[in-house]
Design an enzyme around this catalytic site. Structure first.
Site, PDB file in Angstrom:
ATOM      1  N   CYS A  26      -3.385  -1.077   6.371  1.00 13.83           N
ATOM      2  CA  CYS A  26      -3.184  -0.143   5.372  1.00 13.83           C
ATOM      3  C   CYS A  26      -2.430   0.909   5.688  1.00 13.83           C
ATOM      4  CB  CYS A  26      -4.969   0.371   4.961  1.00 13.83           C
ATOM      5  SG  CYS A  26      -5.608   1.251   6.161  1.00 13.83           S
ATOM      6  N   GLN A  27      -2.036   1.078   6.662  1.00 17.20           N
ATOM      7  CA  GLN A  27      -1.178   2.644   6.873  1.00 17.20           C
ATOM      8  C   GLN A  27       0.020   2.733   5.936  1.00 17.20           C
ATOM      9  OE1 GLN A  27      -1.905   0.370   9.229  1.00 17.20           O
ATOM     10  NE2 GLN A  27      -2.577   1.365  11.064  1.00 17.20           N
TER      11      GLN A  27
END
Length: 445
Positions: free
Chosen positions: A101-102
């Site tokens: 998800c970065q």
């Protein structure tokens, strides 16, 4: 414990990509899906999966057949881009995973599609290879930010038409325009059954994990897709994933004579008064839901969990003392409160468990205790004592069972938990998927 080795209650199957510490994998398994394959890149997370029943394949070895009901779950450790799942085509009920998800996190660099860590394309590749009946994908709420709105809609359209691959050299905006054209064309045509097996109906649900019984404020997006040939009852699914808990119900339970304090009779009077003083004067309307679970609920035990003992000051020493027989309930020194890192309060859901900020995994995991201590700098000369949460307390906030073994040093364990899907939240959606698949199959009989 070897929860991943237990037999599934139903003859349904699942595949887990980006498996991490196993939160979503455990949830899907509890919903009755027998796991056929795990994939994970991070070394310590692989060790965690292996410790809890997965069978790690030797480096370079690829599975060629689905495991049987009595076999351990094969774990392929390494880059998902090198994984070939063609051998599972037609054998998978649900494909689950939380792509890294970065690229979309508020704490990340927010480059979106340009970020090499964006693994959504690998989810779509897996869909093409195995054609699962359903897909469950969890990610951060950052996907709904205005700056990502167009790209997020593109992600949803890609999942609707995963077999329409991006042309070589095309950027995502060009592919998105193509997908929109294809979707419009398909509305004009009566599709064949074989075509429907390559299209998906997508349901996006913004969630706060606290609304589903998780003792943590955790805002996320859960995307679920169903193969269109199955004729799923979408309204049934939406009803099954409605929130079950609310802040309003928690407030009502904390007012004078409330059930919350009856359950926590050990709480000192000054703590009760401090909490009550900050509640709204007007009692919220009864919404018929259950109260949010708090950090205190998690520590004293939700469901069958036994209370975790308090960590004494002399044991804030990084040493495993096996307090009460619990592993990972280890005191950690050096906790402090500073601007931008307010502590967790026992009588609220915990703050979002994070995978790490500025290279300090779990650095914000400080909680206030019930004890007052002298502090000349504090208003009134006293303040509430605080310390770091233990890994076990954090695992409870993520609704992992106490017997789930986490591998690596403390920072890596906290990182795994911060990247995980809360088991209880994942289970709500996985059980809803199982229920609507059952309903659709019964309807076709």
């Amino acid at each position: 414990m070897a929860e991943l080795q237990e037999e599934s209650k139903k003859d349904r199957t699942g595949v887990e990509l980006f498996a991490g510490a196993g939160g979503l994998a455990m949830a899907v398994h509890r919903a009755g899906f027998r796991p056929l394959l795990f994939n994970e890149f991070a070394k310590r997370a692989c060790e965690t999966l292996e410790a809890n029943g997965a069978k790690r394949l030797p480096d370079g070895e690829k599975p060629t057949r689905a495991p049987g009901p009595k076999d351990k779950v094969p774990l392929v450790a390494g880059d998902v881009q090198e994984l070939d799942m063609d051998y599972l085509k037609g054998e998978v009920d649900v494909l689950a995973g939380g792509p890294p998800c970065q690229p979309f996190s508020l704490g990340g660099v927010a480059k979106g599609d340009e970020d090499k860590r964006n693994m959504f394309p690998q989810m779509f590749k897996a869909v093409r290879q195995i054609q699962p009946k359903a897909v469950i994908c969890e990610n951060v709420r950052g996907l709904l930010r205005p700056s990502f709105k167009d790209y997020f809609q593109y992600i949803l359209r890609e999942l609707e038409l995963p077999f329409e691959e991006r042309a070589e050299g095309a950027d995502w905006t060009q592919h998105d325009a193509y997908l929109q054209t294809r979707l419009q064309e398909q509305k004009q045509l009566k599709p064949r059954l074989e075509d429907l097996k390559k299209r998906y109906q997508v349901i996006m649900t913004p969630v706060n994990a606290a609304d589903y019984g998780v003792p943590q404020i955790r805002n996320r997006v859960i995307i679920v897709a169903f193969r269109r040939d199955l004729d799923i009852d979408v309204e049934l699914f939406k009803n099954l994933v409605k929130p079950t808990h609310s802040e309003a119900a928690l407030i009502r339970s904390m007012k004078d004579g409330g059930s919350y304090w009856e359950r926590h009779s050990e709480v000192p009077g000054h703590v009760r008064e401090w909490v009550k003083a900050r509640l709204p004067e007007t009692l919220p309307i009864d919404d018929g839901l259950l109260p949010w679970h708090t950090l205190r609920d998690a520590i004293t035990g939700i469901g069958n969990n036994k209370p975790l003992p308090e960590v004494p000051d002399e044991w804030l020493d990084r040493t495993e003392h096996l307090l009460g027989g619990f592993t990972d309930h280890i005191g950690w020194p050096g906790a402090r409160i500073y601007d931008g890192h307010t502590p967790n309060e026992l009588d609220r859901p915990a703050k979002t468990v994070k995978a790490g900020v500025h290279g300090v995994p779990g650095g914000e995991s400080v909680m206030l205790l019930d004890e007052l201590v002298a502090d000349k700098a504090a208003q009134g000369g006293r303040r509430y004592k605080y310390r770091y949460m233990t890994v076990r307390e954090t695992a409870r906030v993520m609704t992992f069972p106490d017997g789930w073994e986490l591998k690596g040093p403390r920072g890596e364990k906290m990182r795994q938990l911060g990247n995980a899907v809360p088991v209880v939240l994942g289970e709500v959606f996985a059980k809803a998927v199982a229920a609507v698949l059952d309903e659709a199959e019964d309807r076709r009989k």
